[in-house]
Design a protein around this motif. Sequence first.
Motif, PDB file in Angstrom:
ATOM      1  N   TYR A 186       1.589  -3.013  18.615  1.00 20.27           N
ATOM      2  CA  TYR A 186       1.773  -1.835  17.770  1.00 20.27           C
ATOM      3  C   TYR A 186       3.101  -1.941  17.029  1.00 20.27           C
ATOM      4  N   GLU A 187       4.136  -2.366  17.744  1.00 17.89           N
ATOM      5  CA  GLU A 187       5.458  -2.508  17.137  1.00 17.89           C
ATOM      6  C   GLU A 187       5.460  -3.602  16.070  1.00 17.89           C
ATOM      7  N   VAL A 188       4.746  -4.705  16.340  1.00 15.34           N
ATOM      8  CA  VAL A 188       4.622  -5.782  15.348  1.00 15.34           C
ATOM      9  C   VAL A 188       3.972  -5.237  14.081  1.00 15.34           C
ATOM     10  N   CYS A 189       2.883  -4.518  14.254  1.00 12.53           N
ATOM     11  CA  CYS A 189       2.155  -3.945  13.125  1.00 12.53           C
ATOM     12  C   CYS A 189       3.049  -2.982  12.339  1.00 12.53           C
ATOM     13  N   GLU A 190       3.763  -2.133  13.061  1.00 10.36           N
ATOM     14  CA  GLU A 190       4.635  -1.131  12.460  1.00 10.36           C
ATOM     15  C   GLU A 190       5.737  -1.778  11.610  1.00 10.36           C
ATOM     16  N   LEU A 191       6.424  -2.772  12.165  1.00  5.93           N
ATOM     17  CA  LEU A 191       7.542  -3.391  11.461  1.00  5.93           C
ATOM     18  C   LEU A 191       7.074  -4.310  10.340  1.00  5.93           C
ATOM     19  N   ALA A 192       5.949  -4.998  10.571  1.00  6.73           N
ATOM     20  CA  ALA A 192       5.399  -5.844   9.503  1.00  6.73           C
ATOM     21  C   ALA A 192       4.973  -4.982   8.315  1.00  6.73           C
ATOM     22  N   ALA A 193       4.376  -3.813   8.603  1.00  5.58           N
ATOM     23  CA  ALA A 193       3.971  -2.904   7.525  1.00  5.58           C
ATOM     24  C   ALA A 193       5.195  -2.403   6.754  1.00  5.58           C
ATOM     25  N   GLU A 194       6.284  -2.170   7.466  1.00  2.00           N
ATOM     26  CA  GLU A 194       7.524  -1.761   6.791  1.00  2.00           C
ATOM     27  C   GLU A 194       8.019  -2.850   5.846  1.00  2.00           C
ATOM     28  N   MET A 195       7.889  -4.112   6.285  1.00  2.00           N
ATOM     29  CA  MET A 195       8.312  -5.227   5.434  1.00  2.00           C
ATOM     30  C   MET A 195       7.399  -5.402   4.224  1.00  2.00           C
ATOM     31  N   VAL A 196       6.123  -5.045   4.352  1.00  2.00           N
ATOM     32  CA  VAL A 196       5.218  -5.067   3.194  1.00  2.00           C
ATOM     33  C   VAL A 196       5.749  -4.108   2.139  1.00  2.00           C
ATOM     34  N   GLU A 197       6.117  -2.909   2.595  1.00  2.00           N
ATOM     35  CA  GLU A 197       6.639  -1.881   1.685  1.00  2.00           C
ATOM     36  C   GLU A 197       7.932  -2.340   1.007  1.00  2.00           C
ATOM     37  N   ILE A 198       8.850  -2.917   1.794  1.00  2.00           N
ATOM     38  CA  ILE A 198      10.124  -3.389   1.241  1.00  2.00           C
ATOM     39  C   ILE A 198       9.887  -4.521   0.248  1.00  2.00           C
ATOM     40  N   SER A 199       8.994  -5.446   0.603  1.00  2.00           N
ATOM     41  CA  SER A 199       8.704  -6.592  -0.276  1.00  2.00           C
ATOM     42  C   SER A 199       8.069  -6.144  -1.584  1.00  2.00           C
ATOM     43  N   GLU A 200       7.166  -5.189  -1.502  1.00  2.00           N
ATOM     44  CA  GLU A 200       6.511  -4.681  -2.721  1.00  2.00           C
ATOM     45  C   GLU A 200       7.501  -3.984  -3.630  1.00  2.00           C
ATOM     46  N   GLU A 201       8.449  -3.253  -3.033  1.00  2.00           N
ATOM     47  CA  GLU A 201       9.479  -2.586  -3.842  1.00  2.00           C
ATOM     48  C   GLU A 201      10.328  -3.604  -4.605  1.00  2.00           C
ATOM     49  N   LYS A 202      10.515  -4.782  -4.002  1.00  2.00           N
ATOM     50  CA  LYS A 202      11.296  -5.850  -4.646  1.00  2.00           C
ATOM     51  C   LYS A 202      10.443  -6.691  -5.593  1.00  2.00           C
ATOM     52  N   GLY A 203       9.143  -6.471  -5.614  1.00  2.00           N
ATOM     53  CA  GLY A 203       8.255  -7.293  -6.415  1.00  2.00           C
ATOM     54  C   GLY A 203       8.026  -8.673  -5.835  1.00  2.00           C
ATOM     55  N   ASP A 204       8.275  -8.815  -4.529  1.00  2.00           N
ATOM     56  CA  ASP A 204       8.112 -10.097  -3.848  1.00  2.00           C
ATOM     57  C   ASP A 204       6.702 -10.144  -3.242  1.00  2.00           C
ATOM     58  N   ASN A 205       5.746 -10.524  -4.066  1.00  2.00           N
ATOM     59  CA  ASN A 205       4.343 -10.498  -3.639  1.00  2.00           C
ATOM     60  C   ASN A 205       4.032 -11.516  -2.548  1.00  2.00           C
ATOM     61  N   GLU A 206       4.735 -12.647  -2.571  1.00  2.00           N
ATOM     62  CA  GLU A 206       4.507 -13.673  -1.554  1.00  2.00           C
ATOM     63  C   GLU A 206       4.863 -13.149  -0.162  1.00  2.00           C
ATOM     64  N   SER A 207       6.035 -12.506  -0.067  1.00  2.00           N
ATOM     65  CA  SER A 207       6.444 -11.940   1.223  1.00  2.00           C
ATOM     66  C   SER A 207       5.545 -10.780   1.629  1.00  2.00           C
ATOM     67  N   ALA A 208       5.143  -9.977   0.660  1.00  2.44           N
ATOM     68  CA  ALA A 208       4.254  -8.847   0.953  1.00  2.44           C
ATOM     69  C   ALA A 208       2.949  -9.346   1.566  1.00  2.44           C
ATOM     70  N   LEU A 209       2.416 -10.447   1.019  1.00  4.08           N
ATOM     71  CA  LEU A 209       1.181 -11.021   1.555  1.00  4.08           C
ATOM     72  C   LEU A 209       1.396 -11.554   2.963  1.00  4.08           C
ATOM     73  N   LYS A 210       2.528 -12.224   3.177  1.00  4.23           N
ATOM     74  CA  LYS A 210       2.830 -12.780   4.510  1.00  4.23           C
ATOM     75  C   LYS A 210       2.880 -11.671   5.569  1.00  4.23           C
ATOM     76  N   TYR A 211       3.585 -10.593   5.250  1.00  6.28           N
ATOM     77  CA  TYR A 211       3.730  -9.518   6.233  1.00  6.28           C
ATOM     78  C   TYR A 211       2.453  -8.698   6.365  1.00  6.28           C
ATOM     79  N   SER A 212       1.635  -8.668   5.309  1.00  5.83           N
ATOM     80  CA  SER A 212       0.329  -8.012   5.415  1.00  5.83           C
ATOM     81  C   SER A 212      -0.534  -8.726   6.449  1.00  5.83           C
ATOM     82  N   LYS A 213      -0.483 -10.052   6.438  1.00  3.34           N
ATOM     83  CA  LYS A 213      -1.243 -10.843   7.402  1.00  3.34           C
ATOM     84  C   LYS A 213      -0.735 -10.596   8.821  1.00  3.34           C
TER      85      LYS A 213
END
Length: 361
Positions: free
Chosen positions: A317-344
């Motif tokens: 649950y914690e992995v999912c929670e923090l990875a989802a937070e990184m998706v949000e941060i990556s998308e705000e930066k326009g870093d689609n590659e990182s957003a995809l990695k953390y989505s997975k």
Amino acid sequence: MNSTLPSEEVGAKIVEWHSCIIASSYKDAALLKKEVELMLEDMEENDKLLAYYSLIEYRHQTMINGNNGILTNEIQFNFKETSLDHYLKYLYYFVSGQYEFNKKRYRTAVKMFRKAERLLEHVQDDAEEAEFLSYIGYAYYRINQYLFSMSYLEQAETAFRRLNFVKKALNCKQVLGAIYSELENYDKAELCLKEILEESTYPSINGITLRALGLNMFAQSNYESAVKYFKQSLEVKEHKKSYYGMASLADLSHSLFKLNDVAAALEVFKKAKEGALYHKDSEFISRCKFIEGAYIKKDTSVIDEAINELNSEGLYYEVCELAAEMVEISEEKGDNESALKYSKLAYRGRVNQNLIGDGQE
């Protein structure tokens, strides 16, 4: 001349001692423990009662010291199958599960509790049964098996209320509130947790419940309200000094970073990290590492290390929670590659949440 006490008499005293432990009657339990120890010196030879004593002595130490007790794996059950033998086996599996739970090996704890459950019919004590229901409910919660957890915790809360063990009932209800929040039923979670605050006269429960309200607000990205609740929890002296106070500090620093109140966040974060290291808590050491990587060092290698550590602990649950937070941060930066990695990573964490698995040995 030394007299030999009948083992049945000693057994009855151990049962009395055990009842005080279940009721969290620290003073009475300590007195009875001394009585039992003196009686054992004069007791007739009885391996069953010595096994029973060793299990209850562990439960006593757990009550006093939290997770610092030591359980021997050398206790064997090679007796003729009687009602007492079944109860001793139940105790062995239950206490083994409790030990694994305290060591945060939750999947192994569930295995032990499920073995104990098969022998629950031999427990002729409502308080002991309620205690079992609460522990297996907590263990299922920690491996994100929410439907199982809720079923057991609802039964445990009802049983504890029937016995007038209000504090234990409120502990069950607090975890139910946390489950509602993690299932994104935020309004029901808030209502449940506020009901606890209205009923509770226990500072430790109040502190934990205020933290849970903060986490409920954090999950909704309402960081201002989260900060308010985390600060209120830390105003409770008993909470601030406890392990959960360390957790509230970490949550507070995380919320302050979210609000971009960097100076205040850094001050709180330092205390949180020191607390996590002091308690040697692997989850919050990793959580602090994540906060440091995401908001202080802005280093994805530190973030990935923290997420990998949580993953290895089975804290999906914690992995999912923090990875989802990184998706949000990556998308705000326009870093689609990182957003995809953390989505997975978030997806994999979500899948793993639904697997009980063989888990931590």
